[in-house]
Design a protein around this motif. Structure first.
Motif, PDB file in Angstrom:
ATOM      1  N   LEU A 230       0.840  -1.203   0.000  1.00  0.00           N
ATOM      2  CA  LEU A 230       0.000   0.000   0.000  1.00  0.00           C
ATOM      3  C   LEU A 230       0.869   1.245   0.000  1.00  0.00           C
ATOM      4  O   LEU A 230       0.582   2.226  -0.694  1.00  0.00           O
ATOM      5  CB  LEU A 230      -0.908   0.013   1.228  1.00  0.00           C
ATOM      6  CG  LEU A 230      -2.096  -0.922   1.222  1.00  0.00           C
ATOM      7  CD1 LEU A 230      -2.978  -0.651   2.434  1.00  0.00           C
ATOM      8  CD2 LEU A 230      -2.923  -0.739  -0.041  1.00  0.00           C
ATOM      9  N   ALA A 233       2.168   1.664  -3.389  1.00  0.00           N
ATOM     10  CA  ALA A 233       1.104   2.172  -4.262  1.00  0.00           C
ATOM     11  C   ALA A 233       0.936   3.671  -4.062  1.00  0.00           C
ATOM     12  O   ALA A 233       0.795   4.440  -5.016  1.00  0.00           O
ATOM     13  CB  ALA A 233      -0.210   1.444  -3.966  1.00  0.00           C
ATOM     14  N   PHE A 234       0.994   4.084  -2.798  1.00  0.00           N
ATOM     15  CA  PHE A 234       0.871   5.511  -2.494  1.00  0.00           C
ATOM     16  C   PHE A 234       2.035   6.294  -3.105  1.00  0.00           C
ATOM     17  O   PHE A 234       1.844   7.351  -3.718  1.00  0.00           O
ATOM     18  CB  PHE A 234       0.829   5.713  -0.979  1.00  0.00           C
ATOM     19  CG  PHE A 234       0.588   7.136  -0.583  1.00  0.00           C
ATOM     20  CD1 PHE A 234      -0.684   7.675  -0.648  1.00  0.00           C
ATOM     21  CD2 PHE A 234       1.626   7.947  -0.180  1.00  0.00           C
ATOM     22  CE1 PHE A 234      -0.913   8.993  -0.306  1.00  0.00           C
ATOM     23  CE2 PHE A 234       1.410   9.264   0.171  1.00  0.00           C
ATOM     24  CZ  PHE A 234       0.135   9.787   0.104  1.00  0.00           C
ATOM     25  N   SER A 236       3.623   5.550  -5.662  1.00  0.00           N
ATOM     26  CA  SER A 236       3.588   5.524  -7.128  1.00  0.00           C
ATOM     27  C   SER A 236       2.730   6.657  -7.703  1.00  0.00           C
ATOM     28  O   SER A 236       2.764   6.923  -8.898  1.00  0.00           O
ATOM     29  CB  SER A 236       3.035   4.182  -7.618  1.00  0.00           C
ATOM     30  OG  SER A 236       1.625   4.144  -7.487  1.00  0.00           O
TER      31      SER A 236
ATOM     32  N   LYS B 174      -2.010  14.244  -1.653  1.00  0.00           N
ATOM     33  CA  LYS B 174      -2.223  12.920  -2.245  1.00  0.00           C
ATOM     34  C   LYS B 174      -3.040  12.029  -1.312  1.00  0.00           C
ATOM     35  O   LYS B 174      -3.949  11.323  -1.743  1.00  0.00           O
ATOM     36  CB  LYS B 174      -0.869  12.233  -2.494  1.00  0.00           C
ATOM     37  CG  LYS B 174      -0.191  12.594  -3.793  1.00  0.00           C
ATOM     38  CD  LYS B 174       1.244  12.102  -3.836  1.00  0.00           C
ATOM     39  CE  LYS B 174       1.427  10.639  -3.529  1.00  0.00           C
ATOM     40  NZ  LYS B 174       2.853  10.216  -3.626  1.00  0.00           N
ATOM     41  N   TRP B 226      -3.583   4.279  -8.047  1.00  0.00           N
ATOM     42  CA  TRP B 226      -3.862   3.676  -6.747  1.00  0.00           C
ATOM     43  C   TRP B 226      -4.476   2.285  -6.938  1.00  0.00           C
ATOM     44  O   TRP B 226      -4.096   1.321  -6.274  1.00  0.00           O
ATOM     45  CB  TRP B 226      -4.783   4.595  -5.944  1.00  0.00           C
ATOM     46  CG  TRP B 226      -5.166   4.075  -4.591  1.00  0.00           C
ATOM     47  CD1 TRP B 226      -6.417   3.743  -4.168  1.00  0.00           C
ATOM     48  CD2 TRP B 226      -4.290   3.823  -3.476  1.00  0.00           C
ATOM     49  NE1 TRP B 226      -6.368   3.305  -2.871  1.00  0.00           N
ATOM     50  CE2 TRP B 226      -5.083   3.341  -2.428  1.00  0.00           C
ATOM     51  CE3 TRP B 226      -2.915   3.957  -3.281  1.00  0.00           C
ATOM     52  CZ2 TRP B 226      -4.561   2.990  -1.178  1.00  0.00           C
ATOM     53  CZ3 TRP B 226      -2.380   3.603  -2.046  1.00  0.00           C
ATOM     54  CH2 TRP B 226      -3.193   3.129  -1.017  1.00  0.00           C
ATOM     55  N   GLY B 229      -1.773   0.036  -8.120  1.00  0.00           N
ATOM     56  CA  GLY B 229      -0.845  -0.217  -7.019  1.00  0.00           C
ATOM     57  C   GLY B 229      -1.417  -1.210  -6.017  1.00  0.00           C
ATOM     58  O   GLY B 229      -0.701  -2.073  -5.498  1.00  0.00           O
ATOM     59  N   LEU B 230      -2.737  -1.104  -5.742  1.00  0.00           N
ATOM     60  CA  LEU B 230      -3.360  -2.058  -4.822  1.00  0.00           C
ATOM     61  C   LEU B 230      -3.297  -3.464  -5.398  1.00  0.00           C
ATOM     62  O   LEU B 230      -3.040  -4.435  -4.690  1.00  0.00           O
ATOM     63  CB  LEU B 230      -4.818  -1.679  -4.563  1.00  0.00           C
ATOM     64  CG  LEU B 230      -5.065  -0.491  -3.661  1.00  0.00           C
ATOM     65  CD1 LEU B 230      -6.561  -0.368  -3.377  1.00  0.00           C
ATOM     66  CD2 LEU B 230      -4.325  -0.649  -2.346  1.00  0.00           C
ATOM     67  N   ALA B 233       0.117  -4.679  -4.957  1.00  0.00           N
ATOM     68  CA  ALA B 233       0.336  -5.039  -3.547  1.00  0.00           C
ATOM     69  C   ALA B 233      -0.274  -6.406  -3.274  1.00  0.00           C
ATOM     70  O   ALA B 233       0.323  -7.255  -2.609  1.00  0.00           O
ATOM     71  CB  ALA B 233      -0.288  -3.984  -2.632  1.00  0.00           C
TER      72      ALA B 233
END
Lengths: 277, 277
Positions: A230, A233-234, A236, B174, B226, B229-230, B233
């Motif tokens: 996470l 991801a943040f 990114s 963000k 996001w 990215g999740l 992850a």
């Protein structure tokens, strides 16, 4: 509090529940919230319970007793459809609430209780139901059906993003555990150990049941990797292309503890403003 | 529904709110939920409102009116502490609820309403308060203070994981936007456009205000990154090392539409079992 979740996908179903119960923060203990009615080769019916513990336990016990004492009558081990099983559970829930509800209400005790009911009976496809506190029930449908019960919100976004019909079983297990991890992180009253039941489609067997304790290395690693993922991801996401992130303009006169009344020209200050409505 | 969030960190504060209001699903419109009382060089007080719209709008209007009509009396533009501002907002909320509440209750209309109140007044440090529907209020404290209002759960986990005192302002922006994106994805009644106010510590200026519309490319890109990215992850978590993921054992006899009564030796089947309590 409770968190229960059941996912349905082409390769089967995964059920998970936490085991924490509390009557106030000073009275916390562990209970099973996953109850399995199974007869290998014939049926697997999983009930995940949430709500008033005495109500759910009584309903499940009465369902077991009815099957034991009057095996000739329709019961949870003889119904030929999961729809009938959900109806049976809903009806029994109503009976228990009718019996106890009045006494609970008199003490302002919440008698609500509900079940996620899923599994497979005989030749039927696997099915998944949610039996509400009032005994009525609905079936999950659509592309990626799942039901949650109890503290549902923290663990829902990841399911919304990841669950698909063609999810492999191992991913579905991961998904329920990540959803559990997210919930436990944000609500301390949902806690380990977890019960997980993996049901491969058409297996008609409930023998793939796991309990995840505090010491479970896989679950700890999963929580850490999810947390790290996470954060990646943040990271990114690029910074907003906003003016405010440009080098600052010359400062406004600012009061400080050392200089509480800085030189300030009221003619330069805008009048009291409200930018909203 | 509403989602409002305010973060406080060493470099300043970020406030964000959605703009959707609804009286039933067939009556949806846009309103400002971010109200700013500002006087450059002197104070910035941001109120993020949630709950009954007539109650919050009336309270804010009465606060503005009091400042306009009786400028000599203590008002939102003269109080010397954000604590006093929160108290003023709480008291005004009580007055409006006292005036209208009885009529609303008579129609079973929920008169609850609350405010996040944050900003900086004069020489005080920035502060952040939550004014409850009853007019009482609390201040955020601790290492990473923030308040949310309205539909808070979906957007909370990422804040729990990312917010730190030393967060740069761009990361704090963000973070509020990712929290908003998560909430909007799971609750359709929270929606664009968003209002965002960035408050750098000691700036005493409310001029860094942004509105994010549907067409905002940065916000769309943020949502996509996001989401991706999740999923990464999730993919980074290894498969569970569980027996059930090993090659399957010989199948149990399974009923099917073609063969609803497969050969099945009842002596091999376990009795009806309940693995739970």
């Amino acid at each position: 509090m409770t968190y229960c979740v059941a996912l349905k996908f082409d390769a089967g179903m995964v059920f998970a529940s936490d085991t924490r119960t509390n009557a106030g923060v000073d009275n916390i203990s562990r209970v099973d919230k996953m109850h399995v009615f199974a007869n290998a080769g014939d049926r697997v019916i999983v009930a995940l319970s949430a709500g008033n513990l005495s109500i759910t336990q009584n309903a499940l016990n009465q369902i077991e007793r009815a099957a034991r004492e009057t095996p000739g009558a329709p019961n949870i081990y003889s119904v030929t459809s999961l729809y009938d099983a959900a109806e049976l559970i809903g009806n029994t829930l109503r009976e228990v609430r009718n019996r106890d509800g009045e006494y609970l209400r008199a003490q302002n005790i919440d008698a609500s209780a509900s079940f996620i009911v899923g599994g497979q009976v005989g030749v039927e496809e696997p099915r998944l139901f949610l039996v509400y506190s009032e005994g009525n029930f609905i079936e999950a449908s659509g592309e990626a059906p799942f039901f949650q019960n109890g503290e549902i919100k923290y663990g829902k976004p990841v399911i919304d993003r990841v669950l698909r019909r063609d999810l492999p079983i191992s991913d579905a297990i991961k998904l329920t555990l990540v959803s559990m991890d997210s919930t436990m992180r944000s609500n301390i009253s949902v806690g380990l150990p977890l019960d997980v039941l993996v049901y491969p489609v058409n297996s008609l067997n409930a023998n793939q049941r796991y309990r995840i304790e505090e010491s479970d290395e896989y679950f700890r690693d999963l929580g850490k990797r999810w947390n790290d993922g996470l954060k990646q991801a943040f990271a990114s996401v690029p910074a907003p292309p906003w003016d405010c992130l440009a080098p600052p303009a010359p400062m406004q006169p600012v009061a400080s503890a050392e200089n509480p009344n800085p030189a300030f020209d009221p003619n330069l200050a805008p009048p009291p403003q409200s930018l909203g409505s």
